[in-house]
Scaffold this motif. Structure first.
Motif, PDB file in Angstrom:
ATOM      1  N   GLY A   1     -21.653  -6.748   7.707  1.00 64.27           N
ATOM      2  CA  GLY A   1     -22.385  -6.841   5.582  1.00 64.27           C
ATOM      3  C   GLY A   1     -21.121  -7.159   5.993  1.00 64.27           C
ATOM      4  N   ASN A   2     -20.519  -7.425   4.049  1.00 62.68           N
ATOM      5  CA  ASN A   2     -19.104  -8.016   3.654  1.00 62.68           C
ATOM      6  C   ASN A   2     -18.972  -7.557   2.186  1.00 62.68           C
ATOM      7  OD1 ASN A   2     -21.256  -9.643   1.730  1.00 62.68           O
ATOM      8  ND2 ASN A   2     -19.648 -10.942   1.196  1.00 62.68           N
ATOM      9  N   ALA A   3     -18.065  -7.422   2.354  1.00 66.52           N
ATOM     10  CA  ALA A   3     -17.740  -6.769   0.374  1.00 66.52           C
ATOM     11  C   ALA A   3     -16.824  -7.197  -0.039  1.00 66.52           C
ATOM     12  CB  ALA A   3     -16.624  -5.514   0.499  1.00 66.52           C
ATOM     13  N   GLU A   4     -16.668  -7.399  -1.738  1.00 62.26           N
ATOM     14  CA  GLU A   4     -15.385  -8.492  -2.422  1.00 62.26           C
ATOM     15  C   GLU A   4     -15.436  -7.388  -4.004  1.00 62.26           C
ATOM     16  OE1 GLU A   4     -15.159 -12.601  -4.683  1.00 62.26           O
ATOM     17  OE2 GLU A   4     -17.318 -12.013  -2.964  1.00 62.26           O
ATOM     18  N   GLU A   5     -14.521  -7.480  -3.651  1.00 63.33           N
ATOM     19  CA  GLU A   5     -13.702  -6.890  -5.608  1.00 63.33           C
ATOM     20  C   GLU A   5     -12.509  -7.821  -6.213  1.00 63.33           C
ATOM     21  OE1 GLU A   5     -12.431  -2.180  -6.817  1.00 63.33           O
ATOM     22  OE2 GLU A   5     -12.830  -2.592  -4.915  1.00 63.33           O
ATOM     23  N   GLN A   6     -12.694  -7.535  -7.187  1.00 62.44           N
ATOM     24  CA  GLN A   6     -11.340  -8.509  -8.245  1.00 62.44           C
ATOM     25  C   GLN A   6     -11.142  -6.981  -9.432  1.00 62.44           C
ATOM     26  OE1 GLN A   6     -12.649 -10.706 -12.029  1.00 62.44           O
ATOM     27  NE2 GLN A   6     -12.678 -12.159 -10.346  1.00 62.44           N
ATOM     28  N   ILE A   7      -9.503  -7.652  -9.049  1.00 60.21           N
ATOM     29  CA  ILE A   7      -9.004  -6.889  -9.861  1.00 60.21           C
ATOM     30  C   ILE A   7      -7.978  -7.874 -10.721  1.00 60.21           C
ATOM     31  CG2 ILE A   7      -9.225  -4.688  -7.838  1.00 60.21           C
ATOM     32  CD1 ILE A   7      -6.064  -5.582  -6.968  1.00 60.21           C
ATOM     33  N   PRO A   8      -7.053  -7.084 -11.811  1.00 59.83           N
ATOM     34  CA  PRO A   8      -6.321  -7.988 -12.426  1.00 59.83           C
ATOM     35  C   PRO A   8      -5.403  -8.347 -11.439  1.00 59.83           C
ATOM     36  CG  PRO A   8      -6.528  -6.192 -13.473  1.00 59.83           C
ATOM     37  CD  PRO A   8      -7.166  -6.369 -12.328  1.00 59.83           C
ATOM     38  N   CYS A   9      -4.619  -9.981 -12.262  1.00 61.17           N
ATOM     39  CA  CYS A   9      -3.472 -10.618 -11.353  1.00 61.17           C
ATOM     40  C   CYS A   9      -3.116 -11.760 -12.357  1.00 61.17           C
ATOM     41  CB  CYS A   9      -3.945 -11.597  -9.860  1.00 61.17           C
ATOM     42  SG  CYS A   9      -2.939 -11.737  -9.622  1.00 61.17           S
ATOM     43  N   ARG A  10      -1.367 -10.896 -12.121  1.00 61.36           N
ATOM     44  CA  ARG A  10      -0.031 -11.898 -12.605  1.00 61.36           C
ATOM     45  C   ARG A  10      -0.127 -13.312 -12.425  1.00 61.36           C
ATOM     46  NH1 ARG A  10       4.287  -8.777 -15.891  1.00 61.36           N
ATOM     47  NH2 ARG A  10       4.726 -10.403 -16.380  1.00 61.36           N
ATOM     48  N   TYR A  11      -1.010 -14.330 -12.609  1.00 59.26           N
ATOM     49  CA  TYR A  11      -0.898 -16.037 -11.607  1.00 59.26           C
ATOM     50  C   TYR A  11      -1.097 -17.050 -12.825  1.00 59.26           C
ATOM     51  CZ  TYR A  11      -2.258 -19.352  -8.279  1.00 59.26           C
ATOM     52  OH  TYR A  11      -1.383 -20.331  -7.804  1.00 59.26           O
ATOM     53  N   ALA A  12      -0.600 -17.698 -12.697  1.00 59.17           N
ATOM     54  CA  ALA A  12      -0.567 -18.979 -13.350  1.00 59.17           C
ATOM     55  C   ALA A  12      -0.872 -20.116 -13.143  1.00 59.17           C
ATOM     56  CB  ALA A  12       0.903 -18.851 -14.945  1.00 59.17           C
ATOM     57  N   GLY A  13      -1.154 -20.259 -12.013  1.00 57.08           N
ATOM     58  CA  GLY A  13      -1.015 -21.400 -10.763  1.00 57.08           C
ATOM     59  C   GLY A  13      -2.414 -21.480 -10.119  1.00 57.08           C
ATOM     60  N   ASN A  14      -2.605 -23.389  -9.667  1.00 59.64           N
ATOM     61  CA  ASN A  14      -3.892 -23.016  -9.147  1.00 59.64           C
ATOM     62  C   ASN A  14      -4.411 -22.304  -8.238  1.00 59.64           C
ATOM     63  OD1 ASN A  14      -3.265 -25.554 -10.218  1.00 59.64           O
ATOM     64  ND2 ASN A  14      -3.249 -27.189  -9.240  1.00 59.64           N
ATOM     65  N   PRO A  15      -5.824 -22.014  -8.292  1.00 62.64           N
ATOM     66  CA  PRO A  15      -6.596 -21.426  -7.499  1.00 62.64           C
ATOM     67  C   PRO A  15      -6.387 -21.654  -5.755  1.00 62.64           C
ATOM     68  CG  PRO A  15      -7.823 -22.454  -8.640  1.00 62.64           C
ATOM     69  CD  PRO A  15      -6.979 -22.887  -9.194  1.00 62.64           C
ATOM     70  N   CYS A  16      -6.042 -20.430  -5.269  1.00 65.92           N
ATOM     71  CA  CYS A  16      -5.735 -20.495  -3.699  1.00 65.92           C
ATOM     72  C   CYS A  16      -5.940 -19.570  -2.967  1.00 65.92           C
ATOM     73  CB  CYS A  16      -3.953 -21.369  -3.475  1.00 65.92           C
ATOM     74  SG  CYS A  16      -3.396 -19.088  -3.963  1.00 65.92           S
ATOM     75  N   SER A  17      -6.123 -19.777  -1.627  1.00 66.27           N
ATOM     76  CA  SER A  17      -6.970 -18.115  -0.919  1.00 66.27           C
ATOM     77  C   SER A  17      -6.043 -18.391   0.345  1.00 66.27           C
ATOM     78  CB  SER A  17      -8.361 -18.405  -0.002  1.00 66.27           C
ATOM     79  OG  SER A  17      -8.184 -19.572   0.676  1.00 66.27           O
ATOM     80  N   VAL A  18      -5.966 -16.792   0.995  1.00 61.67           N
ATOM     81  CA  VAL A  18      -5.517 -17.105   2.672  1.00 61.67           C
ATOM     82  C   VAL A  18      -5.626 -15.348   2.917  1.00 61.67           C
ATOM     83  CG1 VAL A  18      -3.156 -14.991   0.991  1.00 61.67           C
ATOM     84  CG2 VAL A  18      -3.048 -16.112   3.272  1.00 61.67           C
ATOM     85  N   GLY A  19      -5.569 -15.541   4.074  1.00 61.29           N
ATOM     86  CA  GLY A  19      -5.958 -14.765   5.222  1.00 61.29           C
ATOM     87  C   GLY A  19      -4.775 -13.564   5.188  1.00 61.29           C
ATOM     88  N   LEU A  20      -5.096 -12.036   5.809  1.00 63.21           N
ATOM     89  CA  LEU A  20      -4.424 -11.511   5.876  1.00 63.21           C
ATOM     90  C   LEU A  20      -4.654 -10.248   6.717  1.00 63.21           C
ATOM     91  CD1 LEU A  20      -2.218 -10.503   2.145  1.00 63.21           C
ATOM     92  CD2 LEU A  20      -1.624 -12.650   4.221  1.00 63.21           C
ATOM     93  N   ASN A  21      -3.723  -9.689   7.314  1.00 59.39           N
ATOM     94  CA  ASN A  21      -3.745  -8.317   7.987  1.00 59.39           C
ATOM     95  C   ASN A  21      -3.765  -7.049   7.192  1.00 59.39           C
ATOM     96  OD1 ASN A  21      -3.505  -6.169   9.411  1.00 59.39           O
ATOM     97  ND2 ASN A  21      -3.176  -7.238  11.076  1.00 59.39           N
ATOM     98  N   PHE A  22      -5.164  -6.434   7.381  1.00 61.37           N
ATOM     99  CA  PHE A  22      -5.151  -5.363   5.440  1.00 61.37           C
ATOM    100  C   PHE A  22      -4.482  -4.488   6.149  1.00 61.37           C
ATOM    101  CE2 PHE A  22      -8.610  -3.667   8.212  1.00 61.37           C
ATOM    102  CZ  PHE A  22      -8.108  -2.344   8.313  1.00 61.37           C
ATOM    103  N   VAL A  23      -3.845  -4.136   8.053  1.00 61.20           N
ATOM    104  CA  VAL A  23      -3.580  -2.937   7.874  1.00 61.20           C
ATOM    105  C   VAL A  23      -2.140  -3.438   7.601  1.00 61.20           C
ATOM    106  CG1 VAL A  23      -2.295  -1.773   9.830  1.00 61.20           C
ATOM    107  CG2 VAL A  23      -3.821  -2.265   9.898  1.00 61.20           C
TER     108      VAL A  23
END
Length: 375
Positions: free
Chosen positions: A300-322
């Motif tokens: 399956g999958n999971a998703e969570e949103q937390i507050p973030c101070r950011y003023a630019g355009n939307p973007c995404s990145v894959g990162l190693n959670f470890v």
């Protein structure tokens, strides 16, 4: 050879010897500790052949002498005894250990001290002093990022150097890099850059106090370290360390900031659904929010949103959670700052494939670089 010692004081030292000794076979002299009793002082030595350790404690000596005994069995006996005085007596190869508190006696076979490897001396070594708190912080900010691939042996230690009037430590596994600089090298002599094994650094981090200074020297392809009543000598790792400065971005145009506790808690929840073989999560960065997403898998999958101070355009990145979790353990700050570069051609979501720089919100002398993952 006969002396009396405090059980608790001895256990403290022998536990460190156990961390150094790696060969657990009782047939090997390297599984033994060396004990030298003279001048009401007991000198204790241990080695795994590449790392050498010496300490001393006060004891009441009735008969001076030197011998070696199997470390693990000695520790097992001491651990079974109550606190109090313990007598150590050697006759020929037999060592008798008896408690003055309980009617207990045990015998161990010893080996001659002449068979124990020569550990060398630090008497003529030109040490320089480094504040213990700073030196431990340098280790703490780098040691977790070393490579565990023995094929790339030159990356399995921490790079240690003097650059201008700074001390520098660097660690990398090829996918992340941690770098720290401390301006504490005034009057410290120049020395050749060294690749220091993590074993000695871990022992320093664990056993050195934050108070006072640590004495360090790098000569003859070895590092010498002294603090409290401990002396360490470790071989250095041979090899050419990567040109780490080429990996560190010179300028980063975009920044977002999140609360450390928010990120840590969300990361723990999201990673319950992450494929552990891939260890990948997605950071989706938008003005005012950071979405942590575990990619779709058989579970399956999971998703969570937390507050973030950011003023630019939307973007995404894959990162190693470890890698992110490791940084949260060492960055001492209420908020975490992520710096990055991206090319925004339009308002659509942009996938970032360039290095991320992760720092404390406060001015810090360290930085951590993480390479993105494909997704």
């Amino acid at each position: 050879m006969k002396f009396t010692f405090d059980r608790d004081a001895m256990i403290k030292e022998i536990s460190i010897a156990q961390e150094i000794i790696t060969n657990k076979s009782p047939l090997s002299i390297l599984s033994n500790i060396m004990l030298v009793a003279e001048n009401n002082t007991l000198v204790i030595k241990a080695t795994d052949s590449t790392l050498k350790w010496t300490t001393s404690i006060p004891v009441d000596i009735e008969q001076e002498g030197a011998t070696t005994i199997f470390c693990d069995k000695f520790m097992s006996i001491l651990s079974s005894l109550p606190s109090g005085e313990v007598e150590f007596k050697q006759e020929d190869i037999k060592v008798t250990i008896s408690s003055t508190v309980k009617r207990f006696k045990a015998q161990l076979n010893s080996q001659a001290s002449e068979k124990f490897p020569e550990l060398g001396s630090t008497e003529q070594v030109p040490f320089f002093e480094v504040p213990a708190k700073d030196f431990k912080e340098m280790i703490r900010q780098t040691i977790f990022a070393v490579c565990d691939d023995k094929q790339r042996y030159f990356m399995t230690g921490v790079y240690f150097a003097k650059e201008e009037q700074n001390l520098v430590m660097v660690a990398t596994d090829g996918h992340r890099l941690s770098h720290i600089t401390k301006p504490i090298a005034n009057n410290i002599p120049d020395f050749s850059p060294a690749i220091v094994p993590t074993k000695i650094l871990g022992l320093i981090l664990k056993h050195a106090s934050d108070e006072g200074n640590i004495f360090v020297s790098v000569i003859d392809r070895a590092i010498f370290v002294k603090f409290a009543n401990y002396e360490f000598i470790s071989n250095l790792i041979d090899g050419q360390y990567p040109a780490y400065k080429k990996v560190i971005p010179e300028s980063l145009a975009y920044t977002f900031q999140v609360n450390k506790e928010d990120l840590d808690a969300a990361l723990k929840r999201i990673t319950t659904m992450v494929d552990r073989k891939k260890s990948r999560i997605i950071f989706k960065i938008e003005p005012g929010s950071l979405n942590l997403i575990s990619p779709e898998s058989d579970m399956g999958n999971a998703e969570e949103q937390i507050p973030c101070r950011y003023a630019g355009n939307p973007c995404s990145v894959g990162l190693n959670f470890v890698y992110i979790a490791d940084l949260l353990k060492v960055i001492d700050s209420e908020n975490i700052v992520f710096n990055f570069n991206a090319e925004f051609d339009n308002d659509d979501d942009v996938r970032i494939n360039k290095a991320f720089n992760v720092k404390s919100e406060k001015d810090a002398d360290y930085e951590h670089i993480i390479m993105p993952m494909n997704y």
